[in-house]
Design a protein around this motif. Structure first.
Motif, short mmCIF file in Angstrom:
data_model
loop_
_atom_site.label_atom_id
_atom_site.label_comp_id
_atom_site.label_asym_id
_atom_site.label_seq_id
_atom_site.Cartn_x
_atom_site.Cartn_y
_atom_site.Cartn_z
N LEU A 2 11.64 -14.03 2.05
CA LEU A 2 10.72 -14.02 3.19
C LEU A 2 10.18 -12.64 3.49
O LEU A 2 9.01 -12.48 3.86
N VAL A 3 11.03 -11.62 3.35
CA VAL A 3 10.63 -10.28 3.74
C VAL A 3 9.53 -9.72 2.83
O VAL A 3 8.78 -8.82 3.23
N ILE A 4 9.38 -10.28 1.62
CA ILE A 4 8.37 -9.77 0.69
C ILE A 4 6.94 -10.02 1.20
O ILE A 4 6.16 -9.06 1.36
N PRO A 5 6.55 -11.27 1.49
CA PRO A 5 5.19 -11.46 2.00
C PRO A 5 5.00 -10.87 3.40
O PRO A 5 3.90 -10.40 3.73
N ILE A 6 6.05 -10.90 4.22
CA ILE A 6 5.93 -10.34 5.56
C ILE A 6 5.66 -8.84 5.50
O ILE A 6 4.75 -8.31 6.16
N SER A 33 7.16 -1.36 1.06
CA SER A 33 6.24 -0.56 1.88
C SER A 33 6.02 0.83 1.32
O SER A 33 4.91 1.38 1.43
N SER A 34 7.03 1.41 0.68
CA SER A 34 6.90 2.77 0.14
C SER A 34 5.87 2.85 -0.99
O SER A 34 4.94 3.68 -0.93
N PRO A 35 5.97 2.04 -2.05
CA PRO A 35 4.94 2.11 -3.09
C PRO A 35 3.56 1.66 -2.61
O PRO A 35 2.55 2.14 -3.12
N MET A 36 3.52 0.75 -1.63
CA MET A 36 2.22 0.34 -1.09
C MET A 36 1.54 1.51 -0.38
O MET A 36 0.32 1.69 -0.47
N ARG A 37 2.32 2.32 0.30
CA ARG A 37 1.77 3.51 0.97
C ARG A 37 1.26 4.51 -0.06
O ARG A 37 0.18 5.10 0.11
N GLU A 38 2.02 4.70 -1.14
CA GLU A 38 1.57 5.60 -2.20
C GLU A 38 0.29 5.08 -2.85
O GLU A 38 -0.63 5.86 -3.16
N LEU A 39 0.23 3.78 -3.04
CA LEU A 39 -0.96 3.18 -3.65
C LEU A 39 -2.19 3.38 -2.77
O LEU A 39 -3.28 3.69 -3.27
N SER A 40 -2.01 3.22 -1.46
CA SER A 40 -3.15 3.39 -0.55
C SER A 40 -3.61 4.85 -0.49
O SER A 40 -4.79 5.12 -0.27
N ILE A 81 4.79 -6.19 -6.40
CA ILE A 81 5.98 -5.33 -6.37
C ILE A 81 7.20 -6.16 -5.97
O ILE A 81 8.28 -6.01 -6.55
N GLY A 82 7.02 -7.01 -4.97
CA GLY A 82 8.12 -7.85 -4.50
C GLY A 82 8.64 -8.79 -5.57
O GLY A 82 9.85 -9.01 -5.68
N ARG A 83 7.73 -9.35 -6.35
CA ARG A 83 8.15 -10.27 -7.41
C ARG A 83 9.01 -9.56 -8.46
O ARG A 83 9.93 -10.16 -9.03
N ASP A 84 8.71 -8.29 -8.70
CA ASP A 84 9.46 -7.54 -9.71
C ASP A 84 10.90 -7.28 -9.29
O ASP A 84 11.79 -7.17 -10.14
N ILE A 85 11.14 -7.18 -7.97
CA ILE A 85 12.50 -6.85 -7.50
C ILE A 85 13.22 -8.06 -6.91
O ILE A 85 14.40 -7.96 -6.59
N LEU A 86 12.51 -9.18 -6.80
CA LEU A 86 13.12 -10.36 -6.17
C LEU A 86 14.29 -10.89 -6.98
O LEU A 86 15.38 -11.13 -6.45
N LEU A 98 -4.44 -4.72 -1.59
CA LEU A 98 -3.19 -4.02 -1.27
C LEU A 98 -2.08 -5.03 -0.99
O LEU A 98 -0.94 -4.84 -1.40
N PHE A 99 -2.43 -6.12 -0.31
CA PHE A 99 -1.46 -7.19 -0.05
C PHE A 99 -0.97 -7.82 -1.35
O PHE A 99 0.22 -8.04 -1.53
N LYS A 100 -1.89 -8.07 -2.27
CA LYS A 100 -1.52 -8.64 -3.57
C LYS A 100 -0.63 -7.68 -4.36
O LYS A 100 0.29 -8.12 -5.06
N SER A 101 -0.90 -6.40 -4.24
CA SER A 101 -0.06 -5.40 -4.92
C SER A 101 1.35 -5.42 -4.35
O SER A 101 2.33 -5.30 -5.09
N GLY A 102 1.46 -5.58 -3.02
CA GLY A 102 2.79 -5.67 -2.41
C GLY A 102 3.55 -6.89 -2.89
O GLY A 102 4.76 -6.81 -3.17
#
Length: 253
Positions: A234-238, A150-157, A175-180, A168-172
Motif C-alpha cells: 500500500l505504501v508504494i502507490p501512496i 521518495s528519495s530517488p523520486m526527489r533526485e529524479l525531479s 521503483i516500488g515494484r523493484d523493491i516490493l 514522476l508518479f509512474k517512476s515512483g
C-alpha cells in the motif's frame, strides 16, 4: 554482557565507517526506538490507556526519529512521513476488523502451558493488543519503503525538472515494484525465522499440516506476515502519489 557490548561496539564502528555521520545517527536512532518501545510497553500495562492510541503515537514518534532525525527535514522525509501515517491509519482499520474476526487474540495452547501459573486477567483488550503487535511489526518496513521511494523520486525531479507529475508518479511505482518482492520476502523470512524453534516442536509432536496451519500461533503469524505485505504494498502507490504531487507543486507551483 561483554558479548553484547562488543557486538554493539562493532556495529557502531561499521555504521560509522560505512554511513559516516548518518550512520552514527542511525545507530543512535536504534536506542531511541528501543526507548520508545519500552515506554509504550510500560504504558500498555496500564488499563487506563487506549492501546490503539498508544501504538499510533509510538509509530508517530518512531517515524519522526527514523525520518527527520536520521535523514533531516526535507521534502522526501516529509512526504515519506505523510505516506507512513496514511498507510498505518489504513492498516489499523483493517487490522482491528480482521483480528476480531480471526480470533487470534490471546495465547495459543502451546503458550498456555508455559504461563499457566500466572493470571491472564490483566485488564487489557487482547484484540487491540494483537492489532498493536501487528502494526509495530510492520512500521519499520513501511518507513523503509516510503523513504526508499521518495528519495530517488526527489533526485529524479532535481535532474529532470521538466518531468510531469504523471511521469514522476509512474517512476515512483517502478521503483516500488523493484523493491516490493525483496521487502515482502525479507518480512516473511524474518517472521518465520523467529518461530523456527516452534515449527521444529510442531514436527517433533507429530502435528499434522492442518493442525499446524490452524493453530492460533501460526494463524497469528501468517496474518501478521500478510498485513506486513499489505502495508509495504500500500505504501508504494501512496508515497509515489504524495511525493509526485508535492515535488511538482513545489517545483512549478
Amino acid at each position: 554482557m561483554n558479548t553484547l557490548l562488543l557486538m554493539t561496539i562493532i556495529l557502531f564502528i561499521l555504521m560509522r565507517l560505512v554511513g559516516g555521520k548518518k550512520g552514527t545517527k542511525s545507530f543512535i536512532a536504534l536506542f531511541l526506538n528501543f526507548g520508545v518501545l519500552l515506554v509504550t510497553i510500560i504504558l500498555m500495562s496500564n488499563p487506563s490507556f487506549n492501546l490503539i492510541i498508544l501504538t499510533f503515537i509510538a509509530c508517530l514518534i518512531i517515524s519522526i526519529i527514523n525520518l527527520f532525525y536520521v535523514n533531516d527535514i526535507n521534502t522526501k522525509t516529509k512526504t515519506a512521513f505523510i505516506s507512513t501515517l496514511i498507510t498505518i491509519t489504513t492498516l489499523f482499520i483493517f487490522i482491528l476488523i480482521i483480528t476480531e474476526k480471526a480470533m487470534i487474540q490471546g495465547f495459543g495452547g502451546e503458550e498456555i502451558h508455559e504461563i499457566s501459573i500466572f493470571s491472564l486477567y490483566i485488564g487489557i483488550d487482547f484484540v487491540k493488543l494483537a492489532s498493536s503487535v501487528i502494526v509495530m511489526s510492520t512500521i519499520g518496513a513501511i518507513i523503509d519503503i516510503a523513504i526508499s521511494i521518495s528519495s530517488p523520486m526527489r533526485e529524479l525531479s532535481i535532474h529532470q525538472p521538466t518531468i510531469s507529475r504523471s511521469d514522476l508518479f509512474k517512476s515512483g511505482l517502478s521503483i516500488g515494484r523493484d523493491i516490493l518482492g525483496t521487502s515482502v520476502n525479507t518480512l516473511f523470512f524474518a517472521f518465520f525465522g523467529s518461530y523456527l524453534a516452534l515449527l521444529i516442536w510442531f514436527k517433533d509432536l507429530s502435528y499434522s499440516l492442518s493442525a499446524v496451519i490452524n493453530s492460533k500461533i501460526m494463524s497469528a503469524e501468517m496474518i501478521t506476515i500478510l498485513f506486513a505485505g499489505i502495508g509495504v504494498t500500500l505504501v508504494i502507490p501512496i508515497t509515489s502519489f504524495i511525493t509526485a504531487y508535492f515535488l511538482v507543486k513545489k517545483e512549478r507551483g
